[in-house]
Design an enzyme around this catalytic site. Structure first.
Site, short mmCIF file in Angstrom:
data_model
loop_
_atom_site.label_atom_id
_atom_site.label_comp_id
_atom_site.label_asym_id
_atom_site.label_seq_id
_atom_site.Cartn_x
_atom_site.Cartn_y
_atom_site.Cartn_z
CD GLU A 60 12.41 -4.45 7.17
OE1 GLU A 60 11.28 -4.21 6.55
OE2 GLU A 60 13.30 -3.35 7.70
CG HIS A 129 10.20 -2.82 -4.18
ND1 HIS A 129 11.10 -1.74 -4.10
CD2 HIS A 129 9.49 -2.92 -2.89
CE1 HIS A 129 10.35 -1.17 -3.40
NE2 HIS A 129 9.75 -1.52 -2.59
#
Length: 327
Positions: A60, A129
């Site tokens: 990322e 998450h």
């Protein structure tokens, strides 16, 4: 007008903008050959090819930086994160480069980039998450933060985001990708930033809610109506800029407000909206502003605990009962 799923509305926005402007491209993990982790980019590789629909490594920080560099050089990248929880790996590029370069260059460098993907909780995925990031990104000058609640808004706001010359954080709920709704089929359909929408008229209490919590608020409003309480529901649609004017005008009518928010309570969206209400509409309030948020603890994995952690209609009804002095 067509009935589309949330994912289909997002895809329509991107496809239309990529057809309109050759400088627009999308990159991210599994966006190309796999058609997207949530099938948002399904079919786009076939139409636009590998140069404009780009699969990236699981890195990322790397591909966020590539996106920022591409934007600096005149392209309009859409960077998809498999989840915004993973975007934390690339957050240096987002908040230290994308958000600040236009200001630091005296306006000489534009950063027309969209960072998009699922945000907040999606079920039993564990604490790492399940974070709602709109408050974090909303805190950073130079970023615009968008969080649509319905497919029609998703299309119009994503098209506006892609056309904007500034970095936009475009947040989606993983649990809403299959949600269906009416979506305008106009290729030029856009929604301006900073314009909230009253999606349910009411006279007794104002409820401000976005993302998944908007649908929780709608469920609560239906139950409240059975007891004679008519809630007005405002969907802000964009977190930054935030349309406080519409919220204040509603509170002037209802004299009460509940803010429903999936961020944590301390320094969250509900905290800021509540502060601005007491500062600018104090004389119209007949009760203290109430907020409904996730608790100040990480998301649990166990289903029974997760169901207690995530706000539902019951908590919204309890907050409305508090501001209407029914509890």
């Amino acid at each position: 007008m067509a009935e589309l799923q949330f994912r289909e509305a997002l895809r329509a926005a991107m496809v239309e903008e990529m057809r309109r402007d050759e400088s627009v491209f999308i990159m991210g993990e599994e966006v190309a050959e796999y058609d997207g982790a949530y099938k948002v980019t399904q079919g786009m590789l076939e139409e636009f090819g590998f140069k404009r629909v780009i699969d990236t490594p699981i890195s990322e920080l790397g591909f966020s930086g590539i996106g920022v560099g591409a934007a600096m050089n005149g392209l309009r990248p859409i960077v998809e994160f498999m989840t915004f929880n993973f975007a934390v790996v690339g957050i240096d590029q987002i908040i230290n480069n994308a958000a600040k370069l236009r200001y630091m260059s005296g306006g000489q460098i534009k950063i027309p980039i969209v960072f998009r993907g699922p945000n907040a909780s999606a079920g039993q995925l564990g604490a790492t998450h399940s974070v709602a990031f709109e408050a974090l990104y909303g805190h950073v000058p130079g970023l615009k933060v968008v969080y649509p609640s319905e497919p029609g808004d998703a299309k119009g706001l994503l098209k506006t985001s892609i056309r904007d010359d500034n970095p936009v954080i475009f947040l989606e709920s993983e649990q809403m990708y299959g949600l269906k709704g009416d979506v305008p089929d106009d290729d030029d359909y856009t929604i301006p930033f900073g314009v909230a929408k009253i999606k349910r008229e009411g006279s007794d209490v104002t409820i401000v809610a976005h993302g998944k919590m908007y649908h929780v608020a709608q469920q609560a409003a239906k139950e409240l109506a059975k007891d004679g309480i008519e809630a007005e529901i405002i969907d802000p649609r964009t977190i930054k800029p935030f349309d406080m004017k519409t919220v204040i005008e509603s509170v002037k009518k209802t004299n009460r407000c509940v803010i429903v928010d999936e961020t944590h309570p301390f320094c969250g969206i509900a905290s800021e909206v509540g502060f601005q209400l007491q500062r600018d509409a104090f004389d119209y309030l007949d009760a203290p502003v109430q907020r409904v948020t996730v608790p100040d603890v990480p998301a649990p994995f166990a289903k029974n605990l997760f169901d207690l952690w995530l706000p539902g209609p019951k908590q919204v009804i309890e907050a409305v009962n508090a501001v209407t002095y029914r509890s």
